[in-house]
Design a protein around this motif. Sequence first.
Motif, PDB file in Angstrom:
ATOM      1  N   PRO A   1       0.818  -1.069   0.000  1.00 41.48           N
ATOM      2  CA  PRO A   1       0.044  -0.032  -0.121  1.00 41.48           C
ATOM      3  C   PRO A   1       0.633   1.162   0.177  1.00 41.48           C
ATOM      4  CG  PRO A   1      -0.902  -1.531   1.629  1.00 41.48           C
ATOM      5  CD  PRO A   1       0.523  -2.284   1.113  1.00 41.48           C
ATOM      6  N   ALA A   2       1.894   1.404   0.586  1.00 35.02           N
ATOM      7  CA  ALA A   2       2.793   2.550   0.793  1.00 35.02           C
ATOM      8  C   ALA A   2       3.408   2.711  -0.829  1.00 35.02           C
ATOM      9  CB  ALA A   2       4.013   2.233   1.627  1.00 35.02           C
TER      10      ALA A   2
ATOM     11  N   VAL B   1       2.215   1.722  -3.673  1.00 36.15           N
ATOM     12  CA  VAL B   1       0.918   2.463  -4.343  1.00 36.15           C
ATOM     13  C   VAL B   1       0.684   3.749  -4.046  1.00 36.15           C
ATOM     14  CG1 VAL B   1      -1.400   2.327  -4.822  1.00 36.15           C
ATOM     15  CG2 VAL B   1      -0.209   0.317  -4.124  1.00 36.15           C
ATOM     16  N   LYS B   2       0.865   4.362  -2.928  1.00 35.75           N
ATOM     17  CA  LYS B   2       0.977   5.624  -2.600  1.00 35.75           C
ATOM     18  C   LYS B   2       1.972   6.533  -3.370  1.00 35.75           C
ATOM     19  CE  LYS B   2       1.291   7.943   1.720  1.00 35.75           C
ATOM     20  NZ  LYS B   2       1.608   7.710   3.133  1.00 35.75           N
TER      21      LYS B   2
ATOM     22  N   ALA C   1       1.459   6.655  -6.892  1.00 36.10           N
ATOM     23  CA  ALA C   1       0.088   7.620  -7.264  1.00 36.10           C
ATOM     24  C   ALA C   1       0.700   8.920  -7.136  1.00 36.10           C
ATOM     25  CB  ALA C   1      -0.976   7.199  -6.282  1.00 36.10           C
TER      26      ALA C   1
ATOM     27  N   ASN D   1       1.711   1.505   7.710  1.00 35.76           N
ATOM     28  CA  ASN D   1       1.077   1.668   6.469  1.00 35.76           C
ATOM     29  C   ASN D   1      -0.288   1.391   6.528  1.00 35.76           C
ATOM     30  OD1 ASN D   1       3.577   2.745   4.962  1.00 35.76           O
ATOM     31  ND2 ASN D   1       4.285   0.918   5.209  1.00 35.76           N
TER      32      ASN D   1
ATOM     33  N   PHE E   1      -4.136   4.319   3.893  1.00 33.81           N
ATOM     34  CA  PHE E   1      -3.918   4.564   2.651  1.00 33.81           C
ATOM     35  C   PHE E   1      -4.518   6.059   2.333  1.00 33.81           C
ATOM     36  CE2 PHE E   1      -4.951   4.104  -1.766  1.00 33.81           C
ATOM     37  CZ  PHE E   1      -3.644   3.687  -2.503  1.00 33.81           C
ATOM     38  N   CYS E   2      -3.507   6.932   2.166  1.00 38.43           N
ATOM     39  CA  CYS E   2      -4.237   8.242   1.851  1.00 38.43           C
ATOM     40  C   CYS E   2      -3.448   8.820   0.668  1.00 38.43           C
ATOM     41  CB  CYS E   2      -3.915   8.976   2.992  1.00 38.43           C
ATOM     42  SG  CYS E   2      -4.249  10.836   2.610  1.00 38.43           S
ATOM     43  N   ILE E   3      -3.967   9.277  -0.634  1.00 36.06           N
ATOM     44  CA  ILE E   3      -3.370  10.206  -1.477  1.00 36.06           C
ATOM     45  C   ILE E   3      -3.839  11.206  -1.688  1.00 36.06           C
ATOM     46  CG2 ILE E   3      -2.776   9.848  -4.180  1.00 36.06           C
ATOM     47  CD1 ILE E   3      -3.180   6.932  -4.005  1.00 36.06           C
TER      48      ILE E   3
ATOM     49  N   LEU F   1      -6.631   0.554   5.980  1.00 38.17           N
ATOM     50  CA  LEU F   1      -6.499  -0.915   5.738  1.00 38.17           C
ATOM     51  C   LEU F   1      -6.725  -1.857   7.099  1.00 38.17           C
ATOM     52  CD1 LEU F   1      -3.792  -0.401   3.239  1.00 38.17           C
ATOM     53  CD2 LEU F   1      -5.979  -0.583   2.900  1.00 38.17           C
TER      54      LEU F   1
END
Lengths: 104, 289
Positions: A52-53, A55-56, A59, B83, B86-88, B97
């Motif tokens: 997930p990290a 993906v961040k 992104a 982690n 999950f933040c964009i 998560l």
Amino acid sequence: MKVAITSTGNTPESKLDSRFGRCSYFVIYDTDTKEMEFVINPNKEANEGAGPASVKLIASYKVEKAISGEFGFKIKSLMNEINIQMIIIQEEKTIKEIVDMLKN
Amino acid sequence: MKIAIASGKGGTGKTFVSTNLFQIFQSSGHHTLLVDCDVECPNSLIFFKLKKISDTLVMEYRPKIDLDKCNYCGRCSDYCEYNAIFCIPELEQIRLLSNLCHGCEACAVACKQNAIKDSKTEIGKISFFTDSYNHIFIEGRMKEGKISSVPVIKSTIKEASFLSYDYMILDSSPGTSCPFIQTATRADYIIIVTEPTPFGLSDLQQAVETLDTLNKNYGVIINRAGLGNADVYDYLNKNHIPILAEIPFSKEIAHLYSEGKLAVSYIDDVNELFKGIYNNIIDNGSSIY
């Protein structure tokens, strides 16, 4: 369009890293400008949640595709949600070879 | 006194030792609790005829993100060691998560928008049982699908410690990682159960090294003695680690175990072996040598 490619090293001759979340480098390749940027992956040694990290991380470069040897189950739904297409390459290829494939 | 029954290798006989040792302690008139800390797969209590008294749920913190207040700054995600958020910021995306969350609450400290609310999720259960002699048995059990066993083990031993007892026998998880350490750190003495095989030796060494860093006193029971080779003995002798007992590799013992029977109640030699361990503990406390 930008594409993230997992890499074992920081040169175009480096091999594709077969792991996504714990790869050594991400190559951010821009198909319009043909520019290549190597980004060291800070999540390689993460205790947990490297996927997930990562993906961040990719992104934040606004990539539309990600190329790796495999993608873990934790991240597939995240990638779909933010519209990053996952492409799996299982043969051993260099970054240069993959970039050439993207050019054609 | 709390005695943990542990092992490096799985399947060496922790539950066999825990249940039989418990039987000897309680039949000798000591107020003894049997606590199954192998929360991923608890099974010590199937050897006794028990009635459930009560259940206590083990709950863990989970952040609840208020999307009306969140400004997608990403601070909570940066604070999270695991982690789990999950933040964009660029895409105004945020999501917990849950399986990665350890319930540390750092995200709530990080949030400047007051967008993180406290919520709880059930991660396990502690059950209390009794037999016809009013002995108390306690079992920790993880909830299916949850990832971390450590908080369940911690709560199980904590709850057990509220009760009165002379001796508490803690049946640990196998391995030498966090679940084992959680149980071992809370014990006054650790009995490592091993078998005289290369696997047994390799995992015994890891257990010993871990307990040494924890500064714990321990002794070893060799189960299935007669199997394998002498390497485990050589290692123990060389490192001056006490051998508390050797339980022979016996079909009769295995047979009784498979029927859910306690060997100390059926085989005199095994009863003697466990009495020996019991006397050693009674005489020497946690400084058995």
